[in-house]
Design an enzyme around this catalytic site. Sequence first.
Site, mmCIF file in Angstrom:
data_model
loop_
_atom_site.group_PDB
_atom_site.id
_atom_site.type_symbol
_atom_site.label_atom_id
_atom_site.label_comp_id
_atom_site.label_asym_id
_atom_site.label_seq_id
_atom_site.Cartn_x
_atom_site.Cartn_y
_atom_site.Cartn_z
ATOM 1 N N THR A 175 0.894 -1.151 0.000
ATOM 2 C CA THR A 175 0.000 0.000 0.000
ATOM 3 C C THR A 175 0.925 1.191 0.000
ATOM 4 O O THR A 175 2.046 1.082 0.470
ATOM 5 C CB THR A 175 -0.818 0.015 1.319
ATOM 6 O OG1 THR A 175 -1.664 -1.119 1.354
ATOM 7 C CG2 THR A 175 -1.660 1.257 1.477
ATOM 8 N N ARG B 8 -13.940 -7.557 -0.572
ATOM 9 C CA ARG B 8 -13.208 -7.328 0.679
ATOM 10 C C ARG B 8 -12.683 -5.888 0.734
ATOM 11 O O ARG B 8 -12.063 -5.408 -0.199
ATOM 12 C CB ARG B 8 -12.051 -8.320 0.753
ATOM 13 C CG ARG B 8 -11.139 -8.132 1.976
ATOM 14 C CD ARG B 8 -9.883 -7.385 1.633
ATOM 15 N NE ARG B 8 -8.938 -7.406 2.737
ATOM 16 C CZ ARG B 8 -7.841 -6.656 2.763
ATOM 17 N NH1 ARG B 8 -7.543 -5.849 1.775
ATOM 18 N NH2 ARG B 8 -7.030 -6.707 3.801
ATOM 19 N N GLY C 151 -10.074 -3.487 2.784
ATOM 20 C CA GLY C 151 -8.985 -3.505 3.758
ATOM 21 C C GLY C 151 -9.104 -2.317 4.693
ATOM 22 O O GLY C 151 -10.162 -1.686 4.818
ATOM 23 N N ASP C 152 -8.004 -2.003 5.326
ATOM 24 C CA ASP C 152 -7.981 -0.864 6.254
ATOM 25 C C ASP C 152 -7.878 0.477 5.524
ATOM 26 O O ASP C 152 -8.271 1.515 6.059
ATOM 27 C CB ASP C 152 -6.811 -0.998 7.231
ATOM 28 C CG ASP C 152 -5.462 -1.155 6.523
ATOM 29 O OD1 ASP C 152 -5.415 -1.767 5.427
ATOM 30 O OD2 ASP C 152 -4.454 -0.667 7.057
ATOM 31 N N THR D 90 0.104 0.057 6.521
ATOM 32 C CA THR D 90 0.170 -0.957 5.474
ATOM 33 C C THR D 90 0.268 -2.307 6.189
ATOM 34 O O THR D 90 0.638 -2.365 7.355
ATOM 35 C CB THR D 90 1.397 -0.791 4.558
ATOM 36 O OG1 THR D 90 2.570 -1.077 5.319
ATOM 37 C CG2 THR D 90 1.493 0.608 3.999
ATOM 38 N N GLY D 91 -0.049 -3.363 5.476
ATOM 39 C CA GLY D 91 0.002 -4.694 6.101
ATOM 40 C C GLY D 91 -1.377 -5.334 6.039
ATOM 41 O O GLY D 91 -2.234 -4.901 5.271
ATOM 42 N N GLY E 125 -4.734 -5.634 6.467
ATOM 43 C CA GLY E 125 -5.684 -4.599 6.836
ATOM 44 C C GLY E 125 -6.659 -5.012 7.920
ATOM 45 O O GLY E 125 -7.112 -4.185 8.718
HETATM 46 N N1 ASP Z 1 -3.277 -2.777 4.024
HETATM 47 C C1 ASP Z 1 -3.630 -3.267 2.735
HETATM 48 C C2 ASP Z 1 -4.906 -4.021 2.840
HETATM 49 O O1 ASP Z 1 -5.099 -4.747 3.782
HETATM 50 C C3 ASP Z 1 -2.641 -4.144 2.056
HETATM 51 C C4 ASP Z 1 -1.202 -4.013 2.420
HETATM 52 O O2 ASP Z 1 -0.765 -2.967 2.839
HETATM 53 O O3 ASP Z 1 -0.459 -4.992 2.265
HETATM 54 O O4 ASP Z 1 -5.679 -3.938 1.921
#
Ligand code: ASP
Length: 317
Positions: A177, A205, A207-208, A228-229, A231
């Site tokens: 992200t 879906r 995400g965050d 990021t990560g 979500g």
């Molecule tokens: N945070 C993002 C999500 O969950 C994806 C990511 O940052 O890897 O959609």
Amino acid sequence: MSIMVKPFIIGTRNSGDYLHGGAKVLREGGSALDAIEAATRLVEMNPNDTSVGLGGIPNILGVQEMDASMMCGKTMAAGTVGALKGFIHPISVARKVLDHAPHVILVGEGAELFARVMNCEEGDLSTDMSRKVYDTFVRDAFDHDEIDESQQWVVNYAKSQNLREWYDRLADEHHGTVNIMAMDENGDIASAVSTSGTALKFPGRLGDSPIIGAGNYCDNRYGAAACTGRGELAIRNSTARTIIHYMEDGLSVKEAAFRAMKDIHELKSFGGMNCIAMDAKGNTISATTNPDRESVYYYMDVDMKESEKRIGITVSE
Ligand code: ASP
């Protein structure tokens, strides 16, 4: 408001080469909101970034569904889009929501209708690489012969899986992200997030990233935070808002980010989380829960010719 610090912009590890687009806006006296939109648009156009904009890895049906958000620290106005298909710059659709919509979040067909009303640029975000990743997934996951137009193969596939374990196994290499935030010459701050979300995610879906308070939050009085990560973790903990809340309670931006990453560990769930954050005085930090990865972010102020790599903190369990 008086000038507190030199206007600057920061962003996640994939934004270093693109912050100049936002720094230029700030140098010319533009707003933090305009700066973060400009820089994020450049990241969205990078076809080699398989997690944002052009070239983002699609969902399990092979469709790219984009999430993006913007928040203005001065007015606390926010605009976000989720599961948006077919628009070149999701961040600019989010900006239009912030500026013109009577709502904060628009998803799916409604977001696309709104984007058309706003004359946002339509187009195909797929690339050879994003198609290849999807084709490889389909080949590995399923016998090609059983794939048909009806999406029945996805239903069959999903039925054959423990969906949580399947999600846990999804490759982290295609995660990502972009988070970008800036402070302008008025001391106003703003934050932007754009992503194609978790690669091969289940359709619909969110995400965050499009959830204000989870993947993005910004308040002139205290600062900004974005994630990021995985979500789902930031949604469950309201991570971005929590970082701001910790600062409001008196923690430094570094302590606040540290504590929010500790909170993620407390969920004892799969996947990792990362954040970048700044306070209202211009102090910045990034943090990660991933012990195998350095937390990297980029910083550029209006007097710098190129962005500077900075190392944040790794927060172990
Ligand atoms: N945070 C993002 C999500 O969950 C994806 C990511 O940052 O890897 O959609």
